[in-house]
Design a protein around this motif. Structure first.
Motif, PDB file in Angstrom:
ATOM      1  N   ALA A 162       0.836  -1.202   0.000  1.00  0.00           N
ATOM      2  CA  ALA A 162       0.000   0.000   0.000  1.00  0.00           C
ATOM      3  C   ALA A 162       0.870   1.251   0.000  1.00  0.00           C
ATOM      4  CB  ALA A 162      -0.902  -0.005   1.228  1.00  0.00           C
ATOM      5  N   GLY A 163       0.319   2.320  -0.517  1.00  0.00           N
ATOM      6  CA  GLY A 163       0.992   3.609  -0.439  1.00  0.00           C
ATOM      7  C   GLY A 163       1.835   3.914  -1.643  1.00  0.00           C
ATOM      8  N   THR A 164       2.267   5.176  -1.704  1.00  0.00           N
ATOM      9  CA  THR A 164       3.121   5.600  -2.805  1.00  0.00           C
ATOM     10  C   THR A 164       4.533   5.086  -2.560  1.00  0.00           C
ATOM     11  OG1 THR A 164       3.691   7.596  -1.630  1.00  0.00           O
ATOM     12  CG2 THR A 164       1.797   7.730  -3.094  1.00  0.00           C
ATOM     13  N   LEU A 165       5.369   5.275  -3.544  1.00  0.00           N
ATOM     14  CA  LEU A 165       6.758   4.854  -3.427  1.00  0.00           C
ATOM     15  C   LEU A 165       7.397   5.478  -2.193  1.00  0.00           C
ATOM     16  CD1 LEU A 165       8.632   3.115  -5.157  1.00  0.00           C
ATOM     17  CD2 LEU A 165       9.531   5.205  -6.140  1.00  0.00           C
ATOM     18  N   LYS A 166       7.094   6.733  -1.974  1.00  0.00           N
ATOM     19  CA  LYS A 166       7.692   7.455  -0.858  1.00  0.00           C
ATOM     20  C   LYS A 166       7.237   6.881   0.478  1.00  0.00           C
ATOM     21  CE  LYS A 166       8.404  12.075   0.798  1.00  0.00           C
ATOM     22  NZ  LYS A 166       7.744  13.361   0.935  1.00  0.00           N
ATOM     23  N   GLU A 167       6.008   6.349   0.498  1.00  0.00           N
ATOM     24  CA  GLU A 167       5.527   5.754   1.742  1.00  0.00           C
ATOM     25  C   GLU A 167       6.053   4.336   1.931  1.00  0.00           C
ATOM     26  OE1 GLU A 167       1.274   8.135   1.839  1.00  0.00           O
ATOM     27  OE2 GLU A 167       1.402   6.130   0.986  1.00  0.00           O
ATOM     28  N   ARG A 168       6.334   3.704   0.822  1.00  0.00           N
ATOM     29  CA  ARG A 168       6.789   2.313   0.925  1.00  0.00           C
ATOM     30  C   ARG A 168       8.270   2.216   1.306  1.00  0.00           C
ATOM     31  NH1 ARG A 168       5.036  -0.764  -4.323  1.00  0.00           N
ATOM     32  NH2 ARG A 168       4.429   1.252  -5.135  1.00  0.00           N
ATOM     33  N   LEU A 169       9.019   3.242   0.933  1.00  0.00           N
ATOM     34  CA  LEU A 169      10.461   3.230   1.190  1.00  0.00           C
ATOM     35  C   LEU A 169      10.789   3.042   2.681  1.00  0.00           C
ATOM     36  CD1 LEU A 169      12.868   3.429  -0.702  1.00  0.00           C
ATOM     37  CD2 LEU A 169      13.056   5.838  -0.107  1.00  0.00           C
ATOM     38  N   PRO A 170      10.151   3.822   3.579  1.00  0.00           N
ATOM     39  CA  PRO A 170      10.455   3.630   4.998  1.00  0.00           C
ATOM     40  C   PRO A 170      10.130   2.226   5.492  1.00  0.00           C
ATOM     41  CG  PRO A 170       9.256   5.659   4.669  1.00  0.00           C
ATOM     42  CD  PRO A 170       9.226   4.938   3.366  1.00  0.00           C
ATOM     43  N   LYS A 171       9.114   1.604   4.915  1.00  0.00           N
ATOM     44  CA  LYS A 171       8.765   0.246   5.344  1.00  0.00           C
ATOM     45  C   LYS A 171       9.898  -0.715   5.007  1.00  0.00           C
ATOM     46  CE  LYS A 171       3.919   1.157   4.389  1.00  0.00           C
ATOM     47  NZ  LYS A 171       2.877   0.961   3.387  1.00  0.00           N
ATOM     48  N   TYR A 172      10.432  -0.502   3.809  1.00  0.00           N
ATOM     49  CA  TYR A 172      11.544  -1.348   3.380  1.00  0.00           C
ATOM     50  C   TYR A 172      12.766  -1.064   4.226  1.00  0.00           C
ATOM     51  CZ  TYR A 172      14.781  -3.565   0.101  1.00  0.00           C
ATOM     52  OH  TYR A 172      15.731  -4.362  -0.469  1.00  0.00           O
ATOM     53  N   ALA A 173      13.017   0.230   4.497  1.00  0.00           N
ATOM     54  CA  ALA A 173      14.189   0.585   5.288  1.00  0.00           C
ATOM     55  C   ALA A 173      14.101  -0.010   6.691  1.00  0.00           C
ATOM     56  CB  ALA A 173      14.330   2.101   5.366  1.00  0.00           C
ATOM     57  N   ALA A 174      12.876  -0.137   7.225  1.00  0.00           N
ATOM     58  CA  ALA A 174      12.727  -0.742   8.545  1.00  0.00           C
ATOM     59  C   ALA A 174      13.225  -2.188   8.521  1.00  0.00           C
ATOM     60  CB  ALA A 174      11.275  -0.684   8.991  1.00  0.00           C
ATOM     61  N   LEU A 175      12.962  -2.890   7.420  1.00  0.00           N
ATOM     62  CA  LEU A 175      13.469  -4.267   7.289  1.00  0.00           C
ATOM     63  C   LEU A 175      14.987  -4.280   7.361  1.00  0.00           C
ATOM     64  CD1 LEU A 175      11.491  -5.877   4.330  1.00  0.00           C
ATOM     65  CD2 LEU A 175      10.989  -5.955   6.740  1.00  0.00           C
ATOM     66  N   MET A 176      15.604  -3.376   6.584  1.00  0.00           N
ATOM     67  CA  MET A 176      17.065  -3.329   6.566  1.00  0.00           C
ATOM     68  C   MET A 176      17.595  -2.960   7.956  1.00  0.00           C
ATOM     69  SD  MET A 176      17.898  -4.201   3.550  1.00  0.00           S
ATOM     70  CE  MET A 176      19.619  -3.875   3.261  1.00  0.00           C
ATOM     71  N   ASN A 177      16.863  -2.084   8.610  1.00  0.00           N
ATOM     72  CA  ASN A 177      17.258  -1.641   9.936  1.00  0.00           C
ATOM     73  C   ASN A 177      17.310  -2.830  10.913  1.00  0.00           C
ATOM     74  OD1 ASN A 177      17.613  -0.268  12.295  1.00  0.00           O
ATOM     75  ND2 ASN A 177      16.089   1.293  11.870  1.00  0.00           N
ATOM     76  N   ILE A 178      16.246  -3.621  10.927  1.00  0.00           N
ATOM     77  CA  ILE A 178      16.203  -4.771  11.833  1.00  0.00           C
ATOM     78  C   ILE A 178      17.290  -5.768  11.464  1.00  0.00           C
ATOM     79  CG2 ILE A 178      14.788  -6.661  12.690  1.00  0.00           C
ATOM     80  CD1 ILE A 178      12.326  -4.970  12.063  1.00  0.00           C
ATOM     81  N   LEU A 179      17.433  -5.988  10.165  1.00  0.00           N
ATOM     82  CA  LEU A 179      18.448  -6.942   9.700  1.00  0.00           C
ATOM     83  C   LEU A 179      19.838  -6.490  10.146  1.00  0.00           C
ATOM     84  CD1 LEU A 179      18.593  -9.481   7.915  1.00  0.00           C
ATOM     85  CD2 LEU A 179      19.169  -7.999   6.019  1.00  0.00           C
ATOM     86  N   LEU A 180      20.090  -5.192  10.023  1.00  0.00           N
ATOM     87  CA  LEU A 180      21.396  -4.652  10.397  1.00  0.00           C
ATOM     88  C   LEU A 180      21.638  -4.842  11.892  1.00  0.00           C
ATOM     89  CD1 LEU A 180      23.788  -3.012   9.251  1.00  0.00           C
ATOM     90  CD2 LEU A 180      22.617  -0.947   9.983  1.00  0.00           C
ATOM     91  N   LEU A 181      20.640  -4.482  12.703  1.00  0.00           N
ATOM     92  CA  LEU A 181      20.805  -4.606  14.151  1.00  0.00           C
ATOM     93  C   LEU A 181      21.085  -6.052  14.549  1.00  0.00           C
ATOM     94  CD1 LEU A 181      17.911  -2.288  15.336  1.00  0.00           C
ATOM     95  CD2 LEU A 181      20.318  -1.953  15.834  1.00  0.00           C
ATOM     96  N   SER A 182      20.292  -6.975  13.997  1.00  0.00           N
ATOM     97  CA  SER A 182      20.467  -8.379  14.376  1.00  0.00           C
ATOM     98  C   SER A 182      21.801  -8.918  13.871  1.00  0.00           C
ATOM     99  CB  SER A 182      19.334  -9.231  13.809  1.00  0.00           C
ATOM    100  OG  SER A 182      18.112  -8.814  14.339  1.00  0.00           O
ATOM    101  N   SER A 183      22.167  -8.559  12.642  1.00  0.00           N
ATOM    102  CA  SER A 183      23.403  -9.103  12.077  1.00  0.00           C
ATOM    103  C   SER A 183      24.628  -8.597  12.823  1.00  0.00           C
ATOM    104  CB  SER A 183      23.555  -8.704  10.617  1.00  0.00           C
ATOM    105  OG  SER A 183      22.402  -8.984   9.932  1.00  0.00           O
ATOM    106  N   LEU A 184      24.580  -7.352  13.232  1.00  0.00           N
ATOM    107  CA  LEU A 184      25.727  -6.829  13.961  1.00  0.00           C
ATOM    108  C   LEU A 184      25.886  -7.573  15.281  1.00  0.00           C
ATOM    109  CD1 LEU A 184      25.455  -2.993  13.271  1.00  0.00           C
ATOM    110  CD2 LEU A 184      27.115  -4.592  12.340  1.00  0.00           C
ATOM    111  N   GLU A 185      24.757  -7.855  15.943  1.00  0.00           N
ATOM    112  CA  GLU A 185      24.839  -8.644  17.178  1.00  0.00           C
ATOM    113  C   GLU A 185      25.419 -10.024  16.891  1.00  0.00           C
ATOM    114  OE1 GLU A 185      20.964  -8.785  18.902  1.00  0.00           O
ATOM    115  OE2 GLU A 185      21.058  -6.704  19.576  1.00  0.00           O
ATOM    116  N   ASP A 186      24.916 -10.640  15.824  1.00  0.00           N
ATOM    117  CA  ASP A 186      25.380 -11.986  15.480  1.00  0.00           C
ATOM    118  C   ASP A 186      26.864 -11.996  15.156  1.00  0.00           C
ATOM    119  OD1 ASP A 186      22.815 -12.681  15.767  1.00  0.00           O
ATOM    120  OD2 ASP A 186      22.413 -13.100  13.662  1.00  0.00           O
TER     121      ASP A 186
END
Lengths: 556, 309, 244
Positions: free
Chosen positions: B184-208
């Motif tokens: 849902a949403g425009t490209l601009k609205e979807r971008l933060p949703k995707y970035a949140a995925l990368m954010n979580i992945l980054l946090l977990s991977s750095l811990e790992d």
């Protein structure tokens, strides 16, 4: 001369005020099988790391006292020499393997030691055959199963031919079958190869009897050390849960000798008590006339690779039911759970939650379903615990009507409200993840292996929390390998095999009839008293009929 | 989909080559493709490559590569005539353009473009062949001999890749359950949703990564000089293939120096065959490069052959 | 000595880039034909040099693991995501990795991302060029981090934006040097025109990522970087007594 000798070992992790280890004096003999147990945060893992030389080498922090290995101060020892003598296998196989192929993984440690090619070839070959990994020697390590990965991690350490093997909860991420196999290997290593084993473990059903000596830790200190039997007797008197259920049972009814295995327990039961048919236990049937929360009718699910993960699943779950799904790896448990949560769309059949078909919704469940995945870390990315909850609320367009306060209070997170969730311990993280999905007041909560890697205390807390939720009318479905947990808290048990439901009913019926999916107490009582699953059941049924004269069998 | 290597082990002859032999073969093919300008030579090379691809049952995979190449080939064929004014046989006079000047399309430039698109196809096919015959693992183990630390970083990343793709999928599911609608949403609205995925992945991977580092340290990583474990065997087939590759390279260099394999397109097209040497050199090169293909053919059909090489 | 070790990277890069540019001017010397071969040779040489640089320094196990992780995350960023097929944050991840962890780590993360993702997506002649382009993106971000450690959101957003085009430039080099003749600026512009829209999209994506999420991601990495240093202290006497 003992193999390890620690004198007044005290340690603080960097930037921590509380010591992880305080004043530990412990000696470990060569060839011993030592079990170190204790709750989360008791310092048992820190002790393992100190014995492996990773504390303080890898962690830094503040270190006091001395650890001697074969009489030499470990602080002065060459790291390479130490790595040759002491090997350590960690909890999570995913985070120990570094190479792409099995053979290269085993060789990695040998390369680090700078061994010549001929020596490496021999050791790699030996270890591959000993651990029966020759078949997969060229396999991509990412494609191995969890059990094989952990076996590979063990192989990689064994190839370095250490004298001491330290295992830090090596089976906490494995399913019961793989865990059993792993412990059998450890036993062989100790008995046949004479390796000194230091096992850190908090789930003791499978390993308690293997140990020569048990050390119980609490708050960074050694609370008690002794043989398994001594510890069992000592711990029961103090209501400390770190002993297997069988031992707890006999200690509770005041029996003079304390068995630690099912076999010994059965022997004691046999010699003390004649078989009696008991009337069936109180039937736990709360027939709910209301509309079910979840209805699945003839659901099939096939993955793109052609695997039929779910075959013709039909079931109904009523409000307030607490359902445990058991089954082997690959039976389709997680797929079933994801289908319930609306994350996977069934190929055939229908999934209705509160009477509405999930596949018609763009946001499956729209807040009526909460799903807790295996890894709570997948939830955490906000700066504070509170924001995690608000994030979900905002996504569903809800406002905070006091539900945040309420949940934080209920899950004991109030004091972490403004703390970064990534700074919390793993048990607390799971509670934050749970809070972040309960904030929409769901009617159905599904959990994927929520007890993985948890100690007794955390499990009890989680169980109590789930019971509270189900009392409030939330239907709870959880997938687990942990039969003890299912027996203690579930009302209904589903057994899944190869994508089909093979048993479904109240827990006493399903688990009581099963030979393999049964608790330790259940296995012990089979044939003497049927339908007994938990310690509570056993005490309720057996205590009144326990013969007054207590025949003490010959001590083994 | 992304948890499998592009390479698939089928137990074929060319897949059993020692990495040095396989890499030299691909390398020589690559050098020759970039060296030759004579269309005949380029076509000959392409033929050998396709035969080799066929020897590893790779024609289906090659088709995908062919599709990728077509667009680029077209580009090369179009750009060359448009911007090159060196040809003499002008077949079309176009209008005057601001950047390029008067557009002219010459026969020579079209031929050059065509020859170059054959080169492009040859190069892409070489990589297709490479993907089919060289296990990533073998390259990493070869690299480990010269640059152990870089090889370690690469193999660790390779090992983590499938797990991380899976983790990303898990995180996505969790976000969906928490009410994030990725569609849902425009490209601009979807971008933060995707970035949140990368954010979580980054946090977990750095811990790992700290746990991985700890496991490496516990296995004596960084405790001194490392040695290198080798597990590839050198068989007669590897000598034969390596010999063929080197012979082809030597003959090609000779041919290049004598001008057999070069071809000048501008200002006028040269003769394709300048003399018997052109043909002889080409035949030798093709034969030398066909060694692995011939061996593979024999290996599949003749048990005696199998035991000997 | 330490200075030279530090400067080896910038120097090597300037040298190779200089060679590349010079080659366009004096290609007559090499018969014009040779560049199809020489350009990949230069790129591979550059990669070898950069890897050699990584081999020389001292790297702890923590750094190896972190670099590999950052490379893997960037590689995962290349895999098209169902809901947003055209957005690939690989370049963004490489740039922030370099910016926080320095040129060496930046290069390794970038080149690893290219090579490793291609193990799964399929290697092609583009692989060395991608390794070089992303490696250079990481290295240059690392140099930025050293020269302007305070470079704010605006500067780095522009920097990421430019890298979208620069990346396209480097990737176009291989088509251009290999299959176009003669090598002049007209033919380069023509080659570049073909990928212009793609590069604009890439650049805009990079800029958007940095503008919206750069500072918070950089903060995460910086917070983590502190954990890479290990300091060991003795237990203070007073504490020890308290512990007992």
């Amino acid at each position: 001369m003992p193999l390890f000798q620690s004198e007044n070992l005290t340690y603080y992790y960097p930037d921590r005020e509380k010591p992880a280890l305080k004043g530990i004096n412990l000696s470990i003999e060569e060839g011993e099988f030592l079990l170190i147990t204790g709750g989360s945060g008791s310092g048992k893992s820190s002790l393992a790391r100190a014995l492996a030389g990773l504390i303080p080498d890898f962690y830094g922090g503040r270190f006091g006292g001395k650890v001697y290995f074969q009489g030499r101060d470990m602080g002065q020892m060459d790291r390479r020499k130490l790595a040759r003598e002491v090997g350590i296998v960690f909890q999570d196989p995913e985070k120990q393997l570094v190479m792409t192929s099995v053979e290269a993984e085993i060789a990695f440690g040998l390369e680090n030691l700078g061994l010549p090619q001929a020596e490496m070839s021999r050791r790699v070959a030996e270890v591959l055959s000993f651990l029966d990994l020759a078949e997969v020697r060229q396999e991509f390590t990412a494609h191995l199963s969890g059990g094989q990965k952990q076996k590979l991690a063990l192989a990689a350490v064994l190839a370095m031919q250490p004298q001491v093997l330290i295992l830090d909860e090596p089976t906490s991420q494995l399913d019961p079958v793989a865990a059993e196999e792993f412990f059998n290997l450890i036993k062989r290593l100790n008995e046949e190869m004479g390796l000194t084993i230091i096992l850190i473990e908090q789930r003791l059903e499978r390993c308690f009897h293997l140990a020569d000596r048990v050390v119980l830790m609490e708050d960074g200190q050694v609370k008690y050390e002794g043989t398994p039997e001594q510890l069992a007797r000592w711990a029961v008197a103090r209501e400390i849960p770190f002993i297997p259920p069988v031992a707890r049972f006999f200690a509770r009814i005041g029996f003079p000798s304390i068995p630690v295995t099912v076999k010994e327990g059965r022997r004691l039961l046999r010699s003390n008590f004649n078989y009696r048919k008991f009337p069936p236990l109180r039937p736990v049937v709360n027939e709910n006339p209301e509309e079910p929360v979840l209805t699945m009718s003839r659901v099939w699910f096939t993955y793109p690779n052609g695997k039929e993960a779910l075959q013709d699943i039909s079931l109904q779950i009523a409000a307030g039911e607490l359902v445990a799904i058991l089954g082997t790896n690959g039976a389709g448990k997680s797929t079933l759970l994801k289908t319930m949560a609306g994350l996977l769309k069934p190929g055939r059949g229908r999934v209705l939650v509160m009477g509405r078909d999930l596949s018609n919704e763009s946001r499956p469940g729209a807040g009526r379903i909460a799903y807790l995945s295996q890894n709570p870390n997948d939830y955490l990315f906000q700066d504070t615990v509170e924001e995690e909850l608000l994030f979900t609320l905002k996504n569903f367009g809800l406002t905070d009507d006091g539900v945040v306060d309420d949940l934080l209070e209920k899950l004991g997170l109030q004091r972490y409200r403004r703390v970064n969730p990534r700074d919390l311990s793993s048990g607390e993280r799971q509670r934050v993840a749970l809070a972040s999905i309960l904030v929409t007041r769901p009617r159905l909560l599904v959990l994927d292996e929520p007890t993985r890697g948890m100690d007794y205390r955390l499990k009890d807390e989680l169980g109590a929390m789930l019971m509270d939720l189900s009392k409030e009318g939330v239907s709870v479905v959880l997938v687990t390998h942990d039969v003890e947990f299912a027996a203690a808290y579930a009302t209904r048990v589903l057994l899944l095999f190869a994508g089909r439901i093979v048993a479904d009913g109240p827990k006493h019926q399903v688990l009581g009839q099963s030979v393999f999916y049964s608790t330790q107490i259940g296995k012990m009582c089979r044939g003497y008293v049927d339908g007994v699953l938990t310690l509570r059941d056993a005490l309720d049924r057996l205590e009144p009929v326990w013969p007054a004269r207590q025949v003490v069998p010959e001590v083994r | 989909m992304f948890d499998q290597f592009f390479y698939q082990d089928k137990g074929l002859f060319l897949q059993s080559l020692h990495p040095v032999a396989a890499l030299s073969y691909a390398g020589v093919l690559m050098v020759l493709a970039l060296l030759f300008t004579n269309p005949l030579y380029l076509l000959g090379l392409l033929l050998v490559i396709i035969l080799a691809v066929a020897a590893v049952d790779g024609l289906a995979a090659w088709e995908t590569y062919l599709k990728i190449s077509l667009g680029m080939m077209l580009l090369v064929i179009i750009i060359n005539p448009l911007v090159v004014h060196a040809g003499e046989t002008i077949i079309w006079w176009g209008p005057r353009l601001p950047v390029f000047g008067r557009l002219t399309v010459s026969l020579e430039a079209i031929c050059y473009g065509a020859a170059m698109s054959v080169r492009l196809l040859a190069i892409i096919s070489i990589f297709c062949l490479y993907n089919l015959i060289v296990h990533p693992d073998k390259v990493l183990s070869l690299l480990a001999r010269f640059a152990s630390r870089s090889a370690l970083v690469l193999s660790l990343a390779t090992r983590m890749f499938p797990a991380m793709i899976r983790q990303m999928e898990n995180i996505r599911e969790v976000q969906v359950v928490r009410g994030v609608d990725f569609h849902a949403g425009t490209l601009k609205e979807r971008l933060p949703k995707y970035a949140a995925l990368m954010n979580i992945l980054l946090l977990s991977s750095l811990e790992d990564s700290l746990e991985i580092a700890e496991a490496m340290q516990a296995r004596a990583f960084g405790s001194g000089r490392r040695s290198c474990y080798r597990r590839d065997t050198w068989r007669p087939r590897d000598s034969l293939c390596l010999g063929g590759s080197l012979l082809a390279l030597a003959v090609a260099v000779y041919g290049q120096a004598k001008g057999c394999s070069t071809f000048s397109f501008y200002p006028e097209l040269d003769y394709l065959i300048k003399g018997p040497m052109t043909v002889i050199v080409l035949i030798i090169i093709i034969l030398a490069l066909s060694v692995p293909v011939v061996l593979s053919w024999g290996w599949q059909r003749c048990p005696y052959f199998k035991a000997k090489i | 000595m330490a200075f030279w070790r530090k400067m080896l990277f910038p120097f090597a890069l300037v040298f190779i880039l200089g060679l590349l540019l010079a080659s366009i001017k004096i290609n007559a010397l090499l018969l014009g034909q040779g560049w199809g071969l020489l350009a990949p040779v230069i790129i591979i040489m550059a990669l070898v040099l950069l890897y050699w640089g990584f081999e020389q320094g001292r790297v702890s196990s923590r750094e190896v693991a972190v670099i590999a992780m950052l490379g893997t995350i960037a590689a995962v960023g290349r895999v098209p995501f169902a809901a947003l097929p055209n957005i690939q944050p690989a370049t963004f991840m490489v740039i922030i990795s370099g910016f926080v962890f320095g040129p060496r780590a930046g290069f390794m993360a970038g080149s690893t991302a290219a090579l490793v993702s291609n193990f799964f997506l399929g290697q092609g002649p583009w692989t060395p060029w991608q390794m070089f382009a992303w490696g250079l993106a990481g290295t240059s971000a690392g140099v930025m981090g050293i020269i302007f450690p305070r470079a704010g959101k605006k500067v780095m957003t522009v920097f990421s934006f430019l890298w979208g085009y620069l990346f396209g430039c480097i990737m176009n080099l291989w088509t251009w040097t290999g299959f176009v003749h003669p090598l002049n600026w007209q033919s380069f512009v023509a080659t570049y025109a073909a990928s212009f829209w793609f590069d604009t999209f890439h650049a805009t994506g990079n800029a958007a990522f940095y503008l919206l999420f750069g500072p918070s991601f950089v903060k995460i990495l910086q917070r983590f970087r502190r954990k890479l240093e290990v300091t060991l202290l003795p237990v203070i006497e007073g504490d020890k007594n308290a512990a007992l």
